[in-house]
Enzyme design. Sequence first.
Site, PDB file in Angstrom:
ATOM      1  N   THR A   1     -20.365 -23.905  -1.648  1.00 27.80           N
ATOM      2  CA  THR A   1     -21.023 -24.083  -0.362  1.00 27.80           C
ATOM      3  C   THR A   1     -21.967 -25.274  -0.462  1.00 27.80           C
ATOM      4  O   THR A   1     -22.778 -25.352  -1.373  1.00 27.80           O
ATOM      5  CB  THR A   1     -21.823 -22.829   0.038  1.00 27.80           C
ATOM      6  OG1 THR A   1     -20.928 -21.709   0.127  1.00 27.80           O
ATOM      7  CG2 THR A   1     -22.513 -23.019   1.373  1.00 27.80           C
TER       8      THR A   1
ATOM      9  N   LEU B   1     -27.244 -20.976  -2.987  1.00 23.39           N
ATOM     10  CA  LEU B   1     -26.004 -21.268  -2.277  1.00 23.39           C
ATOM     11  C   LEU B   1     -24.859 -21.078  -3.260  1.00 23.39           C
ATOM     12  O   LEU B   1     -24.989 -21.416  -4.437  1.00 23.39           O
ATOM     13  CB  LEU B   1     -25.997 -22.710  -1.751  1.00 23.39           C
ATOM     14  CG  LEU B   1     -27.048 -23.088  -0.698  1.00 23.39           C
ATOM     15  CD1 LEU B   1     -26.949 -24.576  -0.382  1.00 23.39           C
ATOM     16  CD2 LEU B   1     -26.879 -22.267   0.566  1.00 23.39           C
ATOM     17  N   ASP B   2     -23.738 -20.536  -2.783  1.00 24.38           N
ATOM     18  CA  ASP B   2     -22.564 -20.409  -3.636  1.00 24.38           C
ATOM     19  C   ASP B   2     -22.158 -21.787  -4.154  1.00 24.38           C
ATOM     20  O   ASP B   2     -22.413 -22.810  -3.510  1.00 24.38           O
ATOM     21  CB  ASP B   2     -21.395 -19.798  -2.861  1.00 24.38           C
ATOM     22  CG  ASP B   2     -21.678 -18.369  -2.407  1.00 24.38           C
ATOM     23  OD1 ASP B   2     -22.576 -17.736  -2.985  1.00 24.38           O
ATOM     24  OD2 ASP B   2     -21.001 -17.921  -1.465  1.00 24.38           O
ATOM     25  N   GLN B   3     -21.485 -21.815  -5.295  1.00 28.26           N
ATOM     26  CA  GLN B   3     -21.121 -23.081  -5.928  1.00 28.26           C
ATOM     27  C   GLN B   3     -20.377 -24.011  -4.981  1.00 28.26           C
ATOM     28  O   GLN B   3     -20.623 -25.224  -4.953  1.00 28.26           O
ATOM     29  CB  GLN B   3     -20.271 -22.827  -7.171  1.00 28.26           C
ATOM     30  CG  GLN B   3     -19.877 -24.114  -7.904  1.00 28.26           C
ATOM     31  CD  GLN B   3     -19.074 -23.852  -9.162  1.00 28.26           C
ATOM     32  OE1 GLN B   3     -18.892 -22.706  -9.571  1.00 28.26           O
ATOM     33  NE2 GLN B   3     -18.587 -24.903  -9.789  1.00 28.26           N
TER      34      GLN B   3
END
Length: 280
Positions: A135, A131-133
């Site tokens: 998100t 997951l993106d930082q």
Amino acid sequence: MTSFHYTTRQPGETVEKLLREQWQGGKKSVHQMRMDKSVTNAEGEPVEWKEPLPEGTELIFGFNGVHSSYKPEPFDSLRVIWEDEHVLAVYKPAGLSVHPEHAPGTGTLMNEVMGYIESKGGTYAEHIHRLDQHTAGILLIAKHPLAKTMFDRMLEQNQIERYYTAELEGQLRKPRGTINMPIGKDRYHATRRRVSPSGQSAVTHFKVLERKPDTTLVEAQLETGRTHQIRVHFAHLGHPVVGDQLYGSETIARGPYKLVASKVAFTHPITSELTILETE
């Protein structure tokens, strides 16, 4: 030692068939397990790999010497959503990186996970997806190498359904649809991605959940898992995620942008149970 239990479900099952055919374990891991004689019965005795076993035979699959490299850290704030002997599902807060950029980095979700795993006597934890930082949401983590191999394959074959809830700027016209636009790197920005004819295939399905005065709440399902996929696709349509300034959001939002990995669903490769995990 990292291990898991399994009870045979029909007469004549063999360790060989389970590992190589049914579970399609990685060649390296399976070979090492065979050399280590790390599949035993309930009494701790090694089991012959090609010996047909009675239904109901309890087996223990061990993994000698497997260790993940993440430095364990306190896990007081770690939120466990669900787990069994094979997989751990945790909630990643927005703003926290999944893993360190460089070993032996600290201060990431996987450092906390490793602390939790070691507190339970385990030695192995590897994230299955990312997951993106900024998100938030559900992250799946393998608890042994065989699970990592199986879930990696399931992810590649689109057998893990991943759903996100996103709040978008403006009014999205269609109530539901599919965005099929390839995504590649942005040559003018090191971390940004963009829709590009020469990029990798990227497919996002969506449906509108709620229409607000200035924004639209949608559920997005990934068919592929490209970097920043949901953010790039909706920004390309002119509806960036609220607060996502990297992709053109003009909304001044407090805190992270409005994107959460809200649901994961899959058929468990070992138990065969349909497993649906959701954020509260």
